[in-house]
Each structure stands twice: as C-alpha cells, then as structure tokens.
Design a protein around this motif. Sequence first.
Motif, PDB file in Angstrom:
ATOM      1  N   GLU A 107      13.029  44.643  33.370  1.00 13.35           N
ATOM      2  CA  GLU A 107      12.708  44.087  34.671  1.00 13.35           C
ATOM      3  C   GLU A 107      12.563  45.211  35.718  1.00 13.35           C
ATOM      4  N   GLN A 108      11.971  44.860  36.833  1.00 14.93           N
ATOM      5  CA  GLN A 108      11.877  45.775  37.964  1.00 14.93           C
ATOM      6  C   GLN A 108      12.919  45.349  39.009  1.00 14.93           C
ATOM      7  N   PRO A 109      14.101  45.937  38.989  1.00 12.30           N
ATOM      8  CA  PRO A 109      15.168  45.477  39.881  1.00 12.30           C
ATOM      9  C   PRO A 109      14.938  45.932  41.325  1.00 12.30           C
ATOM     10  N   HIS A 110      15.575  45.220  42.246  1.00 15.03           N
ATOM     11  CA  HIS A 110      15.539  45.646  43.648  1.00 15.03           C
ATOM     12  C   HIS A 110      16.378  46.905  43.859  1.00 15.03           C
ATOM     13  N   TYR A 111      17.460  47.022  43.093  1.00 17.14           N
ATOM     14  CA  TYR A 111      18.409  48.112  43.281  1.00 17.14           C
ATOM     15  C   TYR A 111      18.727  48.727  41.915  1.00 17.14           C
ATOM     16  N   ARG A 112      19.081  50.025  41.943  1.00 16.13           N
ATOM     17  CA  ARG A 112      19.450  50.702  40.694  1.00 16.13           C
ATOM     18  C   ARG A 112      20.543  51.726  40.982  1.00 16.13           C
ATOM     19  N   PHE A 113      21.599  51.718  40.161  1.00 19.33           N
ATOM     20  CA  PHE A 113      22.635  52.734  40.177  1.00 19.33           C
ATOM     21  C   PHE A 113      22.642  53.424  38.813  1.00 19.33           C
ATOM     22  N   THR A 114      22.784  54.733  38.819  1.00 19.82           N
ATOM     23  CA  THR A 114      23.022  55.482  37.589  1.00 19.82           C
ATOM     24  C   THR A 114      24.394  56.126  37.732  1.00 19.82           C
ATOM     25  N   ILE A 115      25.335  55.701  36.881  1.00 21.21           N
ATOM     26  CA  ILE A 115      26.741  56.081  37.036  1.00 21.21           C
ATOM     27  C   ILE A 115      27.232  56.704  35.729  1.00 21.21           C
ATOM     28  N   PRO A 116      27.969  57.809  35.796  1.00 14.71           N
ATOM     29  CA  PRO A 116      28.533  58.385  34.570  1.00 14.71           C
ATOM     30  C   PRO A 116      29.418  57.375  33.836  1.00 14.71           C
ATOM     31  N   HIS A 117      29.295  57.399  32.529  1.00 11.11           N
ATOM     32  CA  HIS A 117      30.056  56.481  31.682  1.00 11.11           C
ATOM     33  C   HIS A 117      31.554  56.587  31.934  1.00 11.11           C
ATOM     34  N   SER A 118      32.038  57.819  32.125  1.00 12.80           N
ATOM     35  CA  SER A 118      33.478  58.020  32.302  1.00 12.80           C
ATOM     36  C   SER A 118      33.984  57.352  33.574  1.00 12.80           C
ATOM     37  N   LEU A 119      33.179  57.336  34.631  1.00 11.39           N
ATOM     38  CA  LEU A 119      33.624  56.726  35.877  1.00 11.39           C
ATOM     39  C   LEU A 119      33.680  55.203  35.753  1.00 11.39           C
ATOM     40  N   VAL A 120      32.701  54.631  35.074  1.00 15.93           N
ATOM     41  CA  VAL A 120      32.724  53.185  34.863  1.00 15.93           C
ATOM     42  C   VAL A 120      33.921  52.812  33.985  1.00 15.93           C
TER      43      VAL A 120
ATOM     44  N   SER B  51      35.923  54.511  45.267  1.00 17.40           N
ATOM     45  CA  SER B  51      36.115  55.262  44.033  1.00 17.40           C
ATOM     46  C   SER B  51      34.792  55.916  43.622  1.00 17.40           C
ATOM     47  N   ILE B  52      33.905  55.145  43.022  1.00 16.53           N
ATOM     48  CA  ILE B  52      32.659  55.711  42.498  1.00 16.53           C
ATOM     49  C   ILE B  52      31.722  56.165  43.611  1.00 16.53           C
ATOM     50  N   PHE B  53      31.464  55.291  44.589  1.00 13.01           N
ATOM     51  CA  PHE B  53      30.380  55.574  45.532  1.00 13.01           C
ATOM     52  C   PHE B  53      30.713  56.738  46.461  1.00 13.01           C
ATOM     53  N   LEU B  54      31.930  56.774  47.000  1.00 10.60           N
ATOM     54  CA  LEU B  54      32.284  57.886  47.877  1.00 10.60           C
ATOM     55  C   LEU B  54      32.459  59.198  47.118  1.00 10.60           C
ATOM     56  N   SER B  55      32.548  59.147  45.806  1.00 13.18           N
ATOM     57  CA  SER B  55      32.595  60.389  45.036  1.00 13.18           C
ATOM     58  C   SER B  55      31.269  61.135  45.070  1.00 13.18           C
ATOM     59  N   LEU B  56      30.193  60.436  45.393  1.00 17.67           N
ATOM     60  CA  LEU B  56      28.824  60.969  45.372  1.00 17.67           C
ATOM     61  C   LEU B  56      28.414  61.409  43.968  1.00 17.67           C
ATOM     62  N   ARG B  57      29.134  60.939  42.947  1.00 15.92           N
ATOM     63  CA  ARG B  57      28.825  61.306  41.564  1.00 15.92           C
ATOM     64  C   ARG B  57      27.995  60.211  40.897  1.00 15.92           C
ATOM     65  N   PHE B  58      27.021  59.686  41.623  1.00 20.19           N
ATOM     66  CA  PHE B  58      26.128  58.687  41.061  1.00 20.19           C
ATOM     67  C   PHE B  58      24.787  58.824  41.755  1.00 20.19           C
ATOM     68  N   LYS B  59      23.767  58.157  41.227  1.00 20.85           N
ATOM     69  CA  LYS B  59      22.436  58.143  41.818  1.00 20.85           C
ATOM     70  C   LYS B  59      22.057  56.697  42.127  1.00 20.85           C
ATOM     71  N   ALA B  60      21.209  56.513  43.138  1.00 24.25           N
ATOM     72  CA  ALA B  60      20.839  55.170  43.556  1.00 24.25           C
ATOM     73  C   ALA B  60      19.374  55.140  43.976  1.00 24.25           C
ATOM     74  N   SER B  61      18.787  53.968  43.883  1.00 24.23           N
ATOM     75  CA  SER B  61      17.453  53.729  44.431  1.00 24.23           C
ATOM     76  C   SER B  61      17.381  52.262  44.821  1.00 24.23           C
ATOM     77  N   ARG B  62      16.423  51.935  45.676  1.00 20.86           N
ATOM     78  CA  ARG B  62      16.272  50.552  46.100  1.00 20.86           C
ATOM     79  C   ARG B  62      14.842  50.331  46.555  1.00 20.86           C
ATOM     80  N   VAL B  63      14.465  49.049  46.556  1.00 20.41           N
ATOM     81  CA  VAL B  63      13.188  48.633  47.106  1.00 20.41           C
ATOM     82  C   VAL B  63      13.487  47.912  48.411  1.00 20.41           C
TER      83      VAL B  63
END
Length: 533
Positions: free
Chosen positions: A390-403, A417-429
């Motif tokens: 699918e073409q999602p509105h939002y996307r997160f790419t998160i390291p497996h260890s953090l999840v 925890s995850i988001f303020l670490s800045l150790r993830f990537k994001a995109s949105r429409v």
Amino acid sequence: MNHDANGGVLLMQVTGLGHAGLLIETQTSRILCDPWVNPAYFQSWYPCPDNRELDWGSVTEVDYLYISHRHQDHLDKELLASYVHPSTPVLLPDYPLSTLRTTLTSLGFSNQITPPAGVPFPIGDDRILINPQIGPSDGPIGDSTLSVKDDTATILNQNDTHLTNLSSTRSFGPYTAHFLQHTGALWWPMVYDLPLKAKQHFAQLKRSSQRTRALRYARDIEAAHVFPFAGPPMFLDPDLIGHNGTGDHGESIFEDPDVFLNLLRDQTSTTRGHRFFPGTVVDMDGDSMTVTQSLYSDEQIERISQDWGAYRREQILLRQRPLAKTEHAGHTPTCTNHTVLPDLIDWIEPLMRAAPSVCAAINGALEVDVQDERILFDFPARTIRAARGEQPHYRFTIPHSLVCSVITDLEPDWCNSIFLSLRFKASRVGKFNQALYAFFSSLDTERMAYVESWYAKRDDTNATFTADGWTIQRRCPHAGADLSQTGSISGNTLTCRVHGWQFDLETGRCIAGGAATIDATRAATVLPDGDTA
C-alpha cells in the motif's frame, strides 16, 4: 556570603544543575527540580554543558523533590535511585493520569504531595504554585511549571511547559526570576525524508517560532530577570552529531542560549537576561540579584558561549572512546531476532479498537518498517497487519532493537523513548498530524482512554468564539488547543501561544506556509436600532 552560621541561606538562592535541573533554596526549604545527568533516549541526549562534576551527593540532600513531567531529560531514574533518599517528599503535579505517580512509586518515592492545580500551596514558611498542562500535546500527556515564593523573592520554573492560561501563574507574582526553555526538543524536521533545502526552511521556521514563543512568555511574566535553560542537549554518538546546534547545514532546530539572550536584550527594556550554566548560583532579594559560578569559571563560560560548536566538538573527542565501550553500547538493547508483528498486534490493536476518535483524527495508514518487516497500522480499520504494498500516509523506519525494547518494557510513550532519540526515520504525505503522535504517546489503557475522550470532545468542529471583532473556530488546527484561552490577536494575525502557530484571519492561511487553515469571519456589529452590520 548568602548563608547563616548553620549553612542555611539568608535569601532565596537558585543553583543551576544543567539542562532543566534546579536546586531552589529558601530559608526553610530545599527543592530539587528535574535533575538529569545520565544519557537519555537510548543514549542519544547528553546534558550540555557537561554537569557530571557537580557535587551530586550534596545537591540532592533536599527537603522536596519536584519532577515536572516524565520525559527522560527531566526524570533521570538512575540519578534518583543513586542519590535521592526515597523518603524525600515529592511535589507531584495534579495530572489526570497516574503514569508519573506510578513511575516515582516504583522508584521508592511513595511520600507524594499533590497540591491543587493552579492554587497557591504552603510548604514550610514558603508558598508554591504548580500549574499542570494536561493536553495530549503537553509533553508525555502532562507538563508543569513550579512557582516558589518566600519573604525575599518569587521565581517561576517554567522548564519546557507551553503555558496556555497564564492568569494563575501571573497572579502569583510579581516575579524576580523566570527560568524558561528557549529552544525546542523535537525530531522535526531532522528525521524526515525531505530535500535539504526543505529541511533548512522548516528548521529555520521552527527555531524562529521557538525563540519568539520564549520571548512572548518573558514579556507576559514580566520578571526582572530571565534565565534561558532546559536545552539544547548535545549528541555525542557519531550517528547523531550532525543534529547538534543548528546542524551541519542549518537543518536542525537546536539553538544556543546566546541567540535568545541577544533577542531578549534587543526586544525588551525592563528584563535582564543571564547565562545559566551548571553551577551558576543566583542569590535574590526582591529585584536585586547576584550571579556567581561554582563549577565553570567566568572565563570558561565566555569561551564556551563564544563557540558552542567548538565546545561540543571537544566533548566528542574527549568522550567518544569511552562512550563507544559503555554508554553508546546501550542504544542497541539486547533483543532476540524475532518478528515483532504478533507482539504489536497483541499490545496495540486493542488500544486502536478503543480509540475510534483518535483513529479518525489520524485518518490514514502508517507503515512501520522494522528490519525486514513491513507492518501496516490501518487506523481507519483499526487493525495492524503485514503491509501489502500500500501507499501509506505516514512511514516510520525504526531499528529492530528499539522496537524490541519498547515491547519488552511495554513503554506507553514512544515519543519519550524512540522518537526523541532521533534514531529513526520518518516520512509523510501532507501536513503534520498531532493525533498520530498523541496515539503513540498513549499506549496503555489509561492513557488511551484519556486521549480518546479528549479527541471525542474536540470533534465539535462547529464551536467558535468571538474576539477583537472576529468569529473564529475554537480549536487550533495544529494540535487542538482551545484558542479562546491560548489565542492572541494583533491586527489580522492570530497567534496560538501553545506552539507559536500564526494565522492570517483575512485568508485563514497559516502564515508559516503550512497546509493548516482556520475558519474566521468578521463578527457582526449590533447597531443601535438592533440591526447588524
């Protein structure tokens, strides 16, 4: 010296502990506020400047502990467990949720005092006022300010709080000193998949809105003295050092305090700004004040302030090797290499089903990419499943260890925890959606029920209010704040004080160029004969 023969203070004294940490001393009380020294958010954030050499054994011998909210750069569990006696009374903000109370109880702090929100409260011979903010966009569903008054001075510790109703806080004054955050604590736009020029543009807008908001608070409170603090942190991990300050190419939101101090000097004539470092000691008597240093020398402070980038580079070189062996190792928690989809379904899907209003506000699908898994959070259907292209509105790419870490801990707040670490990537429409992050801040039954109730009440899109000749929609299109309480109008411009968003009332457009719009019309004028114009 501001001490009697027994070592007690004669005037109110505030000592900087780094970041948002304060030691507030009156003649009868010592209050420890938000002490933080250990790296936070999966070892991403470090206090800046370095505050490890403070005498933590001494500064934590206190009569009261105040934790403003649950963010890790304010609630350092390791420091509290190591230094603060668990019998110490805790001044607890009157939050509608039990999360902070439960966290402190789990650390042994069961002696908790909860003053009524926004009401002066006696402690010893002094008076305090705690003003909690309780909307889904306020920190981890809750942020708070602490005002302290004794016979010699009154101070406001605003830390990160976006105050929406200033009346009770202002009436507690007049204030001698105001301690407030001048820069942001956010992952936008740094982690987003955007062209560099777009990141630079959005980061510049964010930095401008942050300093303008801090200036507006300083003007509203009207303290004689202002101390910018509570950020920015520094990043020492090689993967993150590009986020320090304004970034390698101006694409980061963090601003050093002298930028705000220069603005304050240029824009106000009655308020004096001061640098505030770990070990800065402020003695107050009415509007008179002395500022001395107990950790960094005046020469060191001047050198650091002239080039914060050079200081952070020195810290990286001094600490990177030991960090590689110790602290940095903690950002990848031990985790078995299993698929996370079943755990996320069991944990989060029941919360989606219990939150129809929140899911409707998100109104789209999120794909979370975790190692080789592509997981779809279908908010309209309120289900979680494997993505099928699918073409999602939002996307997160998160390291497996953090999840794996948040699953193991059942951490209810991924922003904390995850988001303020800045150790993830994001995109949105499309535009920013506050509901998405409110959802991921609320991953337990109590928190989700609260946020669902808030969004259900917010669904009254027809509610309006009238001010300065305008009839305006009541809810801010950004994060849902009540504009009848948080909005201010100058000419044809409406400013929401919560995050500094501004709207042209003539056109309804967001002045910063965002996609959000607001409904506003000229209010009808009642003529003497009863007609309207």
